[in-house]
Write a protein that holds these residues in place. Structure first.
Motif, mmCIF file in Angstrom:
data_model
loop_
_atom_site.group_PDB
_atom_site.id
_atom_site.type_symbol
_atom_site.label_atom_id
_atom_site.label_comp_id
_atom_site.label_asym_id
_atom_site.label_seq_id
_atom_site.Cartn_x
_atom_site.Cartn_y
_atom_site.Cartn_z
ATOM 1 N N ARG A 257 0.838 -1.200 0.000
ATOM 2 C CA ARG A 257 0.000 0.000 0.000
ATOM 3 C C ARG A 257 0.873 1.251 0.000
ATOM 4 O O ARG A 257 0.563 2.239 -0.679
ATOM 5 C CB ARG A 257 -0.922 -0.008 1.220
ATOM 6 N N LEU A 258 1.939 1.211 0.756
ATOM 7 C CA LEU A 258 2.855 2.358 0.814
ATOM 8 C C LEU A 258 3.471 2.608 -0.563
ATOM 9 O O LEU A 258 3.592 3.765 -0.997
ATOM 10 C CB LEU A 258 3.938 2.087 1.851
ATOM 11 N N ALA A 259 3.842 1.553 -1.252
ATOM 12 C CA ALA A 259 4.413 1.698 -2.589
ATOM 13 C C ALA A 259 3.415 2.352 -3.542
ATOM 14 O O ALA A 259 3.788 3.196 -4.368
ATOM 15 C CB ALA A 259 4.859 0.336 -3.122
ATOM 16 N N ARG A 260 2.143 1.965 -3.419
ATOM 17 C CA ARG A 260 1.115 2.565 -4.279
ATOM 18 C C ARG A 260 0.939 4.054 -3.974
ATOM 19 O O ARG A 260 0.761 4.865 -4.888
ATOM 20 C CB ARG A 260 -0.224 1.828 -4.100
ATOM 21 N N LEU A 261 1.000 4.422 -2.701
ATOM 22 C CA LEU A 261 0.850 5.829 -2.327
ATOM 23 C C LEU A 261 2.019 6.663 -2.843
ATOM 24 O O LEU A 261 1.836 7.804 -3.276
ATOM 25 C CB LEU A 261 0.742 5.960 -0.804
ATOM 26 N N ILE A 262 3.209 6.096 -2.799
ATOM 27 C CA ILE A 262 4.378 6.810 -3.325
ATOM 28 C C ILE A 262 4.225 7.032 -4.823
ATOM 29 O O ILE A 262 4.480 8.135 -5.337
ATOM 30 C CB ILE A 262 5.684 6.043 -3.018
#
Length: 304
Positions: A257-262
């Motif tokens: 999820r963090l990768a998608r937000l970045i």
């Protein structure tokens, strides 16, 4: 509003930006964007809501919340009231939560019982009711449990949205000397110790960090991954706001999820741990796995 015109207390730091750029984004959370003007207005309403619960200058409000908009709204409400926000780590279990709330003498505890990643209710169920008997109320963010555990069954439970429905708090008890934050030490040899900070120190430090890290740059966008209940995450977020720039609130540390937000927001600034960065790079390989507008300023909690 340049950083060369310092605000001497935390509330004024927010109010100045709300006056100067009311429509500028302060926080992004999911599909929702909160402007500086909206943040100020909601904090004023929440301040009145807390005052209705008996919170005044010097009183403590325990914030046991993930990185969701309610956290900064309640925090700034406390600064307007001259009250003290007690940071309660979301990783704490029943023993630690009961100890912090009881020893701090908090009048109000805010938590998010329906939050998907932290089982607040199970933790509350393990707390002896006597440990929370000094609380005047429990402010619930999101869904309120239909069958509350014994620890909170007799407590007055107030939905966070009800605080936001109150009129704006008229008085202003903010000042440079007013205490505003209590953080806890690691407590490796005994119970965590309380560290008290005043508004003048918080505001001054935030504005200095904003200058040193270049957070006033036009394209600045911070990804607030580290918990606001910790000094590292709090400093990054409050310093970004001190520069009048937006933060994306990240309420979960799931790496995919963090990768998608970045990829979605292309932040210029992000604080994290060495392990977090290693897991991100393992998930998204390549020479430049996260290209953005400029080189992202990455800062690790393991770097002094």
């Amino acid at each position: 509003m340049p950083l060369s015109d310092p605000a001497y207390d935390v509330w004024t730091m927010l109010a100045d930006w709300a006056e100067h750029a009311p429509d500028a984004p302060a926080f992004i959370h999911g599909e929702r964007t909160i402007s500086f003007g909206e943040l100020r207005d909601r904090a004023l309403c929440a301040a009145q809501g807390l005052a209705d619960l008996g919170v005044g200058p010097g009183d403590r409000v325990a914030l046991w919340l993930p990185n969701v908009p309610a956290y900064p709204i309640l925090y700034f409400a406390c600064t307007r009231l001259g009250a003290i926000a007690v940071a309660v780590n979301t990783r704490f279990r029943a023993v630690e939560v009961a100890d912090i709330v009881s020893r701090s003498g908090a009048k109000v505890l805010a938590c998010a019982p329906g939050f998907r990643s932290i089982d607040f209710l199970s933790i509350l169920a393990e707390i002896e009711p006597a440990a929370l008997e000094r609380l005047a109320a429990l402010v619930t963010v999101g869904e309120t449990p239909a069958n509350p555990p014994p620890a909170i069954e007799k407590l007055r439970r107030v939905p966070f949205d009800r605080l936001l429905s109150r009129p704006a708090f008229a008085a202003n008890h903010a000042s440079a000397k007013a205490p505003c934050n209590i953080f806890t030490t690691s407590g490796t040899t005994s119970a965590p110790k309380f560290v008290l900070h005043r508004q003048g120190a918080i505001a001054s430090h935030a504005q200095q960090v904003a200058k040193v890290f270049g957070l006033a740059e036009p394209d600045t966008l911070t990804l607030s991954v580290m918990p606001l209940c910790g000094v590292f995450g709090f400093n990054q977020t409050i310093s970004t706001l001190a520069a009048g720039k937006p933060c994306v609130l990240v309420d979960s540390s799931e790496i995919d999820r963090l990768a998608r937000l970045i990829a979605q927001h292309r932040p210029t600034t992000m604080f994290g741990s060495d392990d977090l960065y290693a897991r991100l790079l393992e998930l998204v390989p390549g020479e430049r796995p996260f290209p953005d507008r400029k080189s992202t300023r990455l800062n690790s909690s393991h770097v002094s």
